[in-house]
Scaffold this active site. Sequence first.
Site, PDB file in Angstrom:
ATOM      1  N   ARG A   1      -7.320  -0.440  -7.004  1.00  0.00           N
ATOM      2  CA  ARG A   1      -7.374   0.680  -6.058  1.00  0.00           C
ATOM      3  C   ARG A   1      -7.674   1.955  -6.854  1.00  0.00           C
ATOM      4  NH1 ARG A   1      -4.681   0.159  -1.172  1.00  0.00           N
ATOM      5  NH2 ARG A   1      -5.898   2.005  -0.601  1.00  0.00           N
TER       6      ARG A   1
ATOM      7  N   ASN B   1      -5.405  12.196   0.833  1.00  0.00           N
ATOM      8  CA  ASN B   1      -4.607  11.332   1.698  1.00  0.00           C
ATOM      9  C   ASN B   1      -5.554  10.545   2.596  1.00  0.00           C
ATOM     10  OD1 ASN B   1      -1.893  10.517   2.536  1.00  0.00           O
ATOM     11  ND2 ASN B   1      -2.326  11.547   4.468  1.00  0.00           N
ATOM     12  N   LYS B   2      -4.983   9.748   3.462  1.00  0.00           N
ATOM     13  CA  LYS B   2      -5.768   8.890   4.350  1.00  0.00           C
ATOM     14  C   LYS B   2      -6.816   9.706   5.108  1.00  0.00           C
ATOM     15  CE  LYS B   2      -5.151   5.303   4.512  1.00  0.00           C
ATOM     16  NZ  LYS B   2      -5.766   4.264   3.644  1.00  0.00           N
TER      17      LYS B   2
ATOM     18  N   ARG C   1       0.849  -1.174   0.000  1.00  0.00           N
ATOM     19  CA  ARG C   1       0.000   0.000   0.000  1.00  0.00           C
ATOM     20  C   ARG C   1       0.892   1.233   0.000  1.00  0.00           C
ATOM     21  NH1 ARG C   1       2.296   1.955   3.625  1.00  0.00           N
ATOM     22  NH2 ARG C   1       0.637   3.423   4.050  1.00  0.00           N
ATOM     23  N   GLY C   2       0.299   2.368  -0.259  1.00  0.00           N
ATOM     24  CA  GLY C   2       1.073   3.577  -0.503  1.00  0.00           C
ATOM     25  C   GLY C   2       1.176   3.780  -1.996  1.00  0.00           C
ATOM     26  N   ALA C   3       0.847   4.995  -2.464  1.00  0.00           N
ATOM     27  CA  ALA C   3       0.745   5.237  -3.899  1.00  0.00           C
ATOM     28  C   ALA C   3       2.000   4.842  -4.686  1.00  0.00           C
ATOM     29  CB  ALA C   3       0.384   6.705  -4.148  1.00  0.00           C
TER      30      ALA C   3
ATOM     31  N   GLN D   1      -2.681   2.175  10.330  1.00  0.00           N
ATOM     32  CA  GLN D   1      -1.390   2.082   9.655  1.00  0.00           C
ATOM     33  C   GLN D   1      -0.322   2.944  10.305  1.00  0.00           C
ATOM     34  OE1 GLN D   1      -3.217   3.035   5.949  1.00  0.00           O
ATOM     35  NE2 GLN D   1      -2.965   0.963   5.140  1.00  0.00           N
TER      36      GLN D   1
ATOM     37  N   ASP E   1      -1.905  10.373  -1.722  1.00  0.00           N
ATOM     38  CA  ASP E   1      -2.093   9.361  -2.759  1.00  0.00           C
ATOM     39  C   ASP E   1      -2.377   9.971  -4.126  1.00  0.00           C
ATOM     40  OD1 ASP E   1      -2.559   6.352  -1.484  1.00  0.00           O
ATOM     41  OD2 ASP E   1      -2.858   7.986  -0.068  1.00  0.00           O
TER      42      ASP E   1
END
Length: 370
Positions: free
Chosen positions: A90, A255-256, A53-55, A204, A245
Amino acid sequence: MKVGNKPYRSIWLNRDGWSVDIIDQTLLPHEFSIRPLKNPDDAAEAIRSMQVRGAPLIGATAAYGMALATRVQADDGYLQRTAQMLLATRPTAVNLRWALSRMNDALLALPAASREAAAYDLAHRVCDEDVAINYAIGGQGFSLIEDMWRKRSGKARVFHILTHCNAGWLATVDWGTALAPIYRAHDAGIPVHVWVDETRPRNQGAALTAWELAAHGVPHDLIVDNAGGHLMQHGMVDLCITGTDRTARNGDVCNKIGTYLKALAANDNEVPFYVALPGPTIDWEMRDGVTGIPIEERDASEVIEVRGRLPSGEVGSVQITPDGVSARNFAFDVTPARQVTGLITERGICSASEQGLLTLYPEKGEASDE
């Protein structure tokens, strides 16, 4: 970065020369496990299930997914179907689309017999470029931290940074985005301390950011998501840095979930709020992030259940709600550009605006009148 005394990237080519290894992030921080990807379906599942995960890392995994596809079948139709399958995993992270477009454009221009070698070469270059970009982001952000720290009340003073979710080396191929400047500052001897948001619902921050910082020896404290505003009110945060992201052309950052609320609190308390991002995370076709960026909504079980180590020592999930509770799980939010102090990129730091981004990426100005 290192796990124990051994250096790791978050994704790498196996010694067999064709399969790909990843760190299964769904098992961290309680178990460090390496998982092989042997076909494009494995790559898609790793992205979908958030083993990666993470762009930036999602983009790198997709690139290797296309390389794995060439071992199965290298004709145009199969590669295009594989790209669509990977793209659907995603919806929010723009690096996924960027990496797949780059792979497709390169591979479809070659004869089928040449595609496998070219695909692996390009996927490897995507990874190496990501490492170089993130190291450069670390340098740009380090200069910002050093300057702010020197202007504070003396070098002995601890410099407190708040971050949200994980934007460290586990979210990229190495170094990270938001954490890269922190690592550089710590290694240079600046007394940084990090407030780590737990980042519900997947935690996370607690599982990944805290694990990374501990491994690198960076002082930190885990806090609940809603503590950030209180800390800012009482002068306990000098700087906020998050990742993103997707960043729209106008400087809006996705973002998150919960990042927007941190930006509001930071602005109310005059705490600088910066976002660290690599160039491939900018969506130059997106002019308004608030209305345009698709927000992924994940399974409600992530809200209803919490995963962790049980009293027995086993790792498992526990339900935290009454039976039958309805829940919604929005994974991201968008922070409007006006709430962002600046953007930290590999090319420099700029205002969160189209004009600011174009000062660093002038080659993108040709599309400004579309």
